[in-house]
Design a protein around this motif. Sequence first.
Motif, PDB file in Angstrom:
ATOM      1  N   SER A 187       8.720  -7.083 -12.147  1.00  0.00           N
ATOM      2  CA  SER A 187       9.534  -6.947 -13.353  1.00  0.00           C
ATOM      3  C   SER A 187      10.107  -5.535 -13.338  1.00  0.00           C
ATOM      4  CB  SER A 187       8.703  -7.160 -14.612  1.00  0.00           C
ATOM      5  OG  SER A 187       8.112  -8.438 -14.628  1.00  0.00           O
ATOM      6  N   ALA A 188      11.321  -5.376 -13.886  1.00  0.00           N
ATOM      7  CA  ALA A 188      11.936  -4.049 -13.901  1.00  0.00           C
ATOM      8  C   ALA A 188      12.801  -3.888 -15.147  1.00  0.00           C
ATOM      9  CB  ALA A 188      12.786  -3.838 -12.644  1.00  0.00           C
ATOM     10  N   THR A 189      12.970  -2.647 -15.561  1.00  0.00           N
ATOM     11  CA  THR A 189      13.852  -2.322 -16.678  1.00  0.00           C
ATOM     12  C   THR A 189      14.732  -1.146 -16.279  1.00  0.00           C
ATOM     13  OG1 THR A 189      12.248  -0.801 -17.679  1.00  0.00           O
ATOM     14  CG2 THR A 189      12.164  -3.108 -18.384  1.00  0.00           C
ATOM     15  N   ASP A 203       0.794  -1.224   0.000  1.00  0.00           N
ATOM     16  CA  ASP A 203       0.000   0.000   0.000  1.00  0.00           C
ATOM     17  C   ASP A 203       0.829   1.278   0.000  1.00  0.00           C
ATOM     18  OD1 ASP A 203      -2.438  -1.421   0.071  1.00  0.00           O
ATOM     19  OD2 ASP A 203      -2.216  -1.724   2.231  1.00  0.00           O
ATOM     20  N   ASP A 204       2.159   1.149   0.049  1.00  0.00           N
ATOM     21  CA  ASP A 204       2.985   2.358   0.109  1.00  0.00           C
ATOM     22  C   ASP A 204       4.357   2.082  -0.490  1.00  0.00           C
ATOM     23  OD1 ASP A 204       4.238   4.734   0.641  1.00  0.00           O
ATOM     24  OD2 ASP A 204       3.734   4.798   2.772  1.00  0.00           O
ATOM     25  N   TRP A 205       4.534   2.461  -1.741  1.00  0.00           N
ATOM     26  CA  TRP A 205       5.810   2.253  -2.421  1.00  0.00           C
ATOM     27  C   TRP A 205       6.963   2.958  -1.699  1.00  0.00           C
ATOM     28  CZ3 TRP A 205       6.989  -1.129  -6.065  1.00  0.00           C
ATOM     29  CH2 TRP A 205       6.014  -1.578  -6.963  1.00  0.00           C
ATOM     30  N   ARG A 206       6.672   4.055  -0.997  1.00  0.00           N
ATOM     31  CA  ARG A 206       7.740   4.859  -0.411  1.00  0.00           C
ATOM     32  C   ARG A 206       8.520   4.122   0.664  1.00  0.00           C
ATOM     33  NH1 ARG A 206       4.133   9.802   1.335  1.00  0.00           N
ATOM     34  NH2 ARG A 206       2.814   7.996   1.811  1.00  0.00           N
ATOM     35  N   THR A 207       7.940   3.084   1.236  1.00  0.00           N
ATOM     36  CA  THR A 207       8.645   2.334   2.273  1.00  0.00           C
ATOM     37  C   THR A 207       9.536   1.244   1.688  1.00  0.00           C
ATOM     38  OG1 THR A 207       6.866   0.708   2.524  1.00  0.00           O
ATOM     39  CG2 THR A 207       6.723   2.725   3.854  1.00  0.00           C
ATOM     40  N   ALA A 208       9.485   1.039   0.380  1.00  0.00           N
ATOM     41  CA  ALA A 208      10.242  -0.050  -0.231  1.00  0.00           C
ATOM     42  C   ALA A 208      11.743   0.200  -0.151  1.00  0.00           C
ATOM     43  CB  ALA A 208       9.814  -0.232  -1.684  1.00  0.00           C
ATOM     44  N   GLN A 209      12.484  -0.866   0.135  1.00  0.00           N
ATOM     45  CA  GLN A 209      13.948  -0.825   0.174  1.00  0.00           C
ATOM     46  C   GLN A 209      14.466  -2.119  -0.447  1.00  0.00           C
ATOM     47  OE1 GLN A 209      15.020  -0.353   4.278  1.00  0.00           O
ATOM     48  NE2 GLN A 209      14.113   1.674   4.466  1.00  0.00           N
ATOM     49  N   LEU A 210      15.464  -1.979  -1.325  1.00  0.00           N
ATOM     50  CA  LEU A 210      16.017  -3.139  -2.020  1.00  0.00           C
ATOM     51  C   LEU A 210      17.528  -3.129  -1.912  1.00  0.00           C
ATOM     52  CD1 LEU A 210      15.738  -5.591  -3.964  1.00  0.00           C
ATOM     53  CD2 LEU A 210      15.852  -3.943  -5.850  1.00  0.00           C
ATOM     54  N   ASP A 247       0.604  -0.032  -9.380  1.00  0.00           N
ATOM     55  CA  ASP A 247       1.376  -1.175  -9.839  1.00  0.00           C
ATOM     56  C   ASP A 247       2.715  -0.808 -10.476  1.00  0.00           C
ATOM     57  OD1 ASP A 247      -0.606  -2.932  -8.998  1.00  0.00           O
ATOM     58  OD2 ASP A 247      -1.651  -2.857 -10.917  1.00  0.00           O
ATOM     59  N   HIS A 248       3.096   0.453 -10.423  1.00  0.00           N
ATOM     60  CA  HIS A 248       4.349   0.881 -11.049  1.00  0.00           C
ATOM     61  C   HIS A 248       5.075   1.879 -10.156  1.00  0.00           C
ATOM     62  CE1 HIS A 248       1.791  -0.458 -14.398  1.00  0.00           C
ATOM     63  NE2 HIS A 248       2.918  -0.891 -14.929  1.00  0.00           N
ATOM     64  N   ALA A 249       6.410   1.802 -10.200  1.00  0.00           N
ATOM     65  CA  ALA A 249       7.222   2.712  -9.388  1.00  0.00           C
ATOM     66  C   ALA A 249       8.571   2.928 -10.054  1.00  0.00           C
ATOM     67  CB  ALA A 249       7.415   2.148  -7.983  1.00  0.00           C
ATOM     68  N   LYS A 250       9.253   3.963  -9.606  1.00  0.00           N
ATOM     69  CA  LYS A 250      10.631   4.213 -10.018  1.00  0.00           C
ATOM     70  C   LYS A 250      11.506   4.073  -8.780  1.00  0.00           C
ATOM     71  CE  LYS A 250      11.571   7.095 -13.267  1.00  0.00           C
ATOM     72  NZ  LYS A 250      12.301   6.222 -14.241  1.00  0.00           N
ATOM     73  N   ALA A 251      12.432   3.129  -8.854  1.00  0.00           N
ATOM     74  CA  ALA A 251      13.343   2.868  -7.741  1.00  0.00           C
ATOM     75  C   ALA A 251      14.740   3.354  -8.123  1.00  0.00           C
ATOM     76  CB  ALA A 251      13.373   1.374  -7.418  1.00  0.00           C
ATOM     77  N   CYS A 252      15.209   4.366  -7.438  1.00  0.00           N
ATOM     78  CA  CYS A 252      16.521   4.942  -7.736  1.00  0.00           C
ATOM     79  C   CYS A 252      17.496   4.626  -6.605  1.00  0.00           C
ATOM     80  CB  CYS A 252      16.414   6.450  -7.925  1.00  0.00           C
ATOM     81  SG  CYS A 252      15.459   6.934  -9.389  1.00  0.00           S
ATOM     82  N   CYS A 291      18.436   4.148 -11.972  1.00  0.00           N
ATOM     83  CA  CYS A 291      17.007   4.100 -11.671  1.00  0.00           C
ATOM     84  C   CYS A 291      16.359   2.938 -12.409  1.00  0.00           C
ATOM     85  CB  CYS A 291      16.315   5.404 -12.068  1.00  0.00           C
ATOM     86  SG  CYS A 291      16.702   6.797 -10.975  1.00  0.00           S
ATOM     87  N   LEU A 292      15.497   2.210 -11.709  1.00  0.00           N
ATOM     88  CA  LEU A 292      14.764   1.092 -12.269  1.00  0.00           C
ATOM     89  C   LEU A 292      13.301   1.479 -12.429  1.00  0.00           C
ATOM     90  CD1 LEU A 292      16.057  -1.788  -9.939  1.00  0.00           C
ATOM     91  CD2 LEU A 292      17.078  -1.008 -12.077  1.00  0.00           C
ATOM     92  N   ASP A 293      12.706   1.133 -13.560  1.00  0.00           N
ATOM     93  CA  ASP A 293      11.264   1.253 -13.739  1.00  0.00           C
ATOM     94  C   ASP A 293      10.653  -0.089 -13.359  1.00  0.00           C
ATOM     95  OD1 ASP A 293      11.112   3.941 -14.748  1.00  0.00           O
ATOM     96  OD2 ASP A 293      12.024   3.197 -16.586  1.00  0.00           O
ATOM     97  N   VAL A 294       9.877  -0.091 -12.286  1.00  0.00           N
ATOM     98  CA  VAL A 294       9.425  -1.334 -11.662  1.00  0.00           C
ATOM     99  C   VAL A 294       7.937  -1.546 -11.901  1.00  0.00           C
ATOM    100  CG1 VAL A 294       9.255  -2.613  -9.499  1.00  0.00           C
ATOM    101  CG2 VAL A 294      11.179  -1.059  -9.876  1.00  0.00           C
TER     102      VAL A 294
END
Length: 246
Positions: free
Chosen positions: A164-166, A69-76, A123-128, A141-144
């Motif tokens: 999936s990411a590009t 419910d919150d992409w902002r908390t994601a960490q990879l 369903d989509h995010a940008k992970a930098c 940056c990944l397009d997730v």
Amino acid sequence: MPSRFRCLLALLAGASAALAGTSARAAGADDYTLDPVHTRVVFLVEHAGFSRAMGTISGSSGTLRFDRDDWRTAQLDVTVPLARLDLGDAKWNAAVLAARLLHAEKHPEARFVSRQVEGVDADHAKACGDLTLRGVTAPLCLDVTFNALKRHPLPPFRRTAGFSATATLSRKAFGIDAWPTVIGDEVKLLIEVEAVRSRGNGDNPQAPADAEPADTGEEGLKPDEAGKIEDGEGEPDPALPASEVP
């Protein structure tokens, strides 16, 4: 009450609310471990203008913190074993892993650590974050795309997230500049990830109803459940050992 005290109280109240909101968001995130069997990096790079050479790297490992419910908390934090690189030809593999290119003997792993994840939509995010490759760290940056979060239909039935990411990077940015007339500078990445929820999260009373079973034996299965599909998404296969499922 003097106006300056009212302002101070308002500021303190606002700060408390912000901290409470941050804690609430973090509380909804679960920890996951990347599945190295079902996580793979595909890379494409121009080959002398004739085609794009395509290679894969399997066996990546790492951790993910994710709240649906919150992409902002994601960490990879993911590590990619470069020795697992495969371009479909042993000589090609050796050339790419050699000192003039990846120099995998000295730098056997690539590592990506996210710094900020922003949702584009549900369903989509940008992970930098930072990618370290061949001893050089540079931003990437990944397009997730979010694919699924559910109980896996095969043993040991663990709750699994799929993405999936590009991304696109410049190999020169990482000091990989050999053979410029043969190998293009731009490298496209296609990434598929499956991540399994870590054990401790299953103890959360607010965990989804389809979370993995309680720890009752072999990887959370009852003794008579190994090799069976129990959730109605497939036919049971008693002859299939849990260790041999895909």
